[in-house]
Design a protein around this motif. Sequence first.
Motif, PDB file in Angstrom:
ATOM      1  N   LEU A  26      32.855 -21.251 -30.153  1.00 25.44           N
ATOM      2  CA  LEU A  26      33.820 -20.156 -30.082  1.00 25.44           C
ATOM      3  C   LEU A  26      33.130 -18.807 -30.304  1.00 25.44           C
ATOM      4  N   ASN A  27      32.223 -18.743 -31.260  1.00 25.30           N
ATOM      5  CA  ASN A  27      31.491 -17.499 -31.497  1.00 25.30           C
ATOM      6  C   ASN A  27      30.675 -17.091 -30.277  1.00 25.30           C
ATOM      7  N   ALA A  28      30.091 -18.062 -29.602  1.00 23.58           N
ATOM      8  CA  ALA A  28      29.337 -17.765 -28.375  1.00 23.58           C
ATOM      9  C   ALA A  28      30.266 -17.213 -27.297  1.00 23.58           C
ATOM     10  N   VAL A  29      31.465 -17.757 -27.197  1.00 28.44           N
ATOM     11  CA  VAL A  29      32.449 -17.261 -26.226  1.00 28.44           C
ATOM     12  C   VAL A  29      32.845 -15.823 -26.559  1.00 28.44           C
ATOM     13  N   PHE A  30      33.065 -15.527 -27.842  1.00 27.50           N
ATOM     14  CA  PHE A  30      33.432 -14.169 -28.251  1.00 27.50           C
ATOM     15  C   PHE A  30      32.341 -13.158 -27.915  1.00 27.50           C
ATOM     16  N   ASN A  31      31.107 -13.598 -27.824  1.00 28.39           N
ATOM     17  CA  ASN A  31      29.978 -12.706 -27.575  1.00 28.39           C
ATOM     18  C   ASN A  31      29.632 -12.552 -26.101  1.00 28.39           C
ATOM     19  N   LYS A  32      30.323 -13.250 -25.239  1.00 30.06           N
ATOM     20  CA  LYS A  32      30.032 -13.170 -23.814  1.00 30.06           C
ATOM     21  C   LYS A  32      30.323 -11.756 -23.296  1.00 30.06           C
ATOM     22  N   VAL A  33      29.391 -11.227 -22.531  1.00 31.60           N
ATOM     23  CA  VAL A  33      29.540  -9.870 -21.996  1.00 31.60           C
ATOM     24  C   VAL A  33      30.298  -9.920 -20.678  1.00 31.60           C
ATOM     25  N   ASP A  34      31.353  -9.112 -20.587  1.00 33.20           N
ATOM     26  CA  ASP A  34      32.142  -8.998 -19.368  1.00 33.20           C
ATOM     27  C   ASP A  34      31.812  -7.636 -18.740  1.00 33.20           C
ATOM     28  N   TYR A  35      30.897  -7.647 -17.794  1.00 32.31           N
ATOM     29  CA  TYR A  35      30.425  -6.398 -17.196  1.00 32.31           C
ATOM     30  C   TYR A  35      31.526  -5.690 -16.408  1.00 32.31           C
ATOM     31  N   GLU A  36      32.454  -6.436 -15.860  1.00 33.64           N
ATOM     32  CA  GLU A  36      33.589  -5.824 -15.153  1.00 33.64           C
ATOM     33  C   GLU A  36      34.486  -5.069 -16.135  1.00 33.64           C
ATOM     34  N   ARG A  37      34.654  -5.622 -17.334  1.00 33.58           N
ATOM     35  CA  ARG A  37      35.463  -4.952 -18.358  1.00 33.58           C
ATOM     36  C   ARG A  37      34.790  -3.644 -18.791  1.00 33.58           C
ATOM     37  N   ILE A  38      33.479  -3.661 -18.915  1.00 31.98           N
ATOM     38  CA  ILE A  38      32.748  -2.450 -19.289  1.00 31.98           C
ATOM     39  C   ILE A  38      32.961  -1.366 -18.233  1.00 31.98           C
ATOM     40  N   LYS A  39      32.914  -1.743 -16.954  1.00 35.93           N
ATOM     41  CA  LYS A  39      33.158  -0.775 -15.875  1.00 35.93           C
ATOM     42  C   LYS A  39      34.586  -0.256 -15.911  1.00 35.93           C
ATOM     43  N   ALA A  40      35.534  -1.139 -16.223  1.00 35.79           N
ATOM     44  CA  ALA A  40      36.948  -0.772 -16.176  1.00 35.79           C
ATOM     45  C   ALA A  40      37.362   0.149 -17.322  1.00 35.79           C
ATOM     46  N   VAL A  41      36.874  -0.112 -18.535  1.00 38.41           N
ATOM     47  CA  VAL A  41      37.356   0.648 -19.694  1.00 38.41           C
ATOM     48  C   VAL A  41      36.286   1.522 -20.341  1.00 38.41           C
ATOM     49  N   GLY A  42      35.074   1.435 -19.858  1.00 34.95           N
ATOM     50  CA  GLY A  42      33.989   2.222 -20.425  1.00 34.95           C
ATOM     51  C   GLY A  42      33.245   1.463 -21.519  1.00 34.95           C
ATOM     52  N   PRO A  43      32.009   1.883 -21.785  1.00 33.97           N
ATOM     53  CA  PRO A  43      31.169   1.142 -22.733  1.00 33.97           C
ATOM     54  C   PRO A  43      31.668   1.171 -24.173  1.00 33.97           C
ATOM     55  N   ASP A  44      32.231   2.282 -24.617  1.00 31.94           N
ATOM     56  CA  ASP A  44      32.674   2.364 -26.010  1.00 31.94           C
ATOM     57  C   ASP A  44      33.878   1.466 -26.275  1.00 31.94           C
ATOM     58  N   ARG A  45      34.852   1.486 -25.378  1.00 37.06           N
ATOM     59  CA  ARG A  45      36.032   0.634 -25.550  1.00 37.06           C
ATOM     60  C   ARG A  45      35.638  -0.843 -25.454  1.00 37.06           C
ATOM     61  N   ALA A  46      34.817  -1.195 -24.484  1.00 41.23           N
ATOM     62  CA  ALA A  46      34.402  -2.594 -24.325  1.00 41.23           C
ATOM     63  C   ALA A  46      33.604  -3.062 -25.538  1.00 41.23           C
ATOM     64  N   ALA A  47      32.720  -2.208 -26.043  1.00 45.38           N
ATOM     65  CA  ALA A  47      31.938  -2.566 -27.233  1.00 45.38           C
ATOM     66  C   ALA A  47      32.846  -2.712 -28.454  1.00 45.38           C
ATOM     67  N   ALA A  48      33.825  -1.819 -28.594  1.00 49.78           N
ATOM     68  CA  ALA A  48      34.760  -1.920 -29.716  1.00 49.78           C
ATOM     69  C   ALA A  48      35.555  -3.224 -29.642  1.00 49.78           C
ATOM     70  N   GLU A  49      35.998  -3.587 -28.455  1.00 56.57           N
ATOM     71  CA  GLU A  49      36.726  -4.847 -28.292  1.00 56.57           C
ATOM     72  C   GLU A  49      35.855  -6.033 -28.685  1.00 56.57           C
ATOM     73  N   TRP A  50      34.597  -6.036 -28.227  1.00 59.27           N
ATOM     74  CA  TRP A  50      33.666  -7.113 -28.575  1.00 59.27           C
ATOM     75  C   TRP A  50      33.457  -7.189 -30.080  1.00 59.27           C
ATOM     76  N   LEU A  51      33.168  -6.054 -30.689  1.00 56.37           N
ATOM     77  CA  LEU A  51      32.876  -6.034 -32.120  1.00 56.37           C
ATOM     78  C   LEU A  51      34.066  -6.499 -32.950  1.00 56.37           C
ATOM     79  N   LEU A  52      35.259  -6.019 -32.646  1.00 55.12           N
ATOM     80  CA  LEU A  52      36.435  -6.418 -33.406  1.00 55.12           C
ATOM     81  C   LEU A  52      36.790  -7.878 -33.163  1.00 55.12           C
ATOM     82  N   ARG A  53      36.592  -8.341 -31.958  1.00 56.79           N
ATOM     83  CA  ARG A  53      36.826  -9.758 -31.638  1.00 56.79           C
ATOM     84  C   ARG A  53      35.926 -10.649 -32.491  1.00 56.79           C
TER      85      ARG A  53
END
Length: 196
Positions: A26-53
């Motif tokens: 599960l932790n590995a799944v939470f750490n998966k990078v979604d490059y489309e999400r980064i493009k859609a919402v920007g790097p800061d929002r995508a990174a914040a989502e990853w970190l909080l997840r």
Amino acid sequence: MKLLSRAVQSALSPREWSRRHFWGWLNAVFNKVDYERIKAVGPDRAAAEWLLRCGAKVRFEGFERWHHDYNALPTGPLGRYKIQGIDATESCIMYRGFDHLDGLKYLEEIKFNKCIYIEDTCLEKLSSIENLQETLLMMEVVSCGNVTDKGIIALHKLRNLENLFLSDLPGIKDRNTTVDRLQTALPRLDVVLDLD
């Protein structure tokens, strides 16, 4: 690796083993990078989502409050909120997710406290990100058992790093040489050690 896996399995009950395996997966799944999400919402929002997840906290530029609730992340125009600080205390962030940090241009502070998945490769990746080489000023690495001298020495690429706190790192074997190498590369760096 299979031999180690079998040794661990024999030491743990089948139920404990399956629970540990599930959480690792599960932790590995939470750490998966979604490059489309980064493009859609920007790097800061995508990174914040990853970190909080993964259980970390973020602080945005212009705010004193640390955000820890994924569902309460601020909304607004794309690019409005810039990550200035990361507190990854007891989070499950791991190397696999570090590509989320690539686009962060305002990050000044990172705390890795009791992060069981933080290892030398994470610190090497962090140090190789050009934006962070310019912006990162303060860092803590505390009770991260997989960090060795190699990972700490890699921090020499963070040209503007001013404060580094290191504590409870059993993988640090030659602290004097490690600190000397860092301070030679970064003369303005103030290193505080609590490694005894």
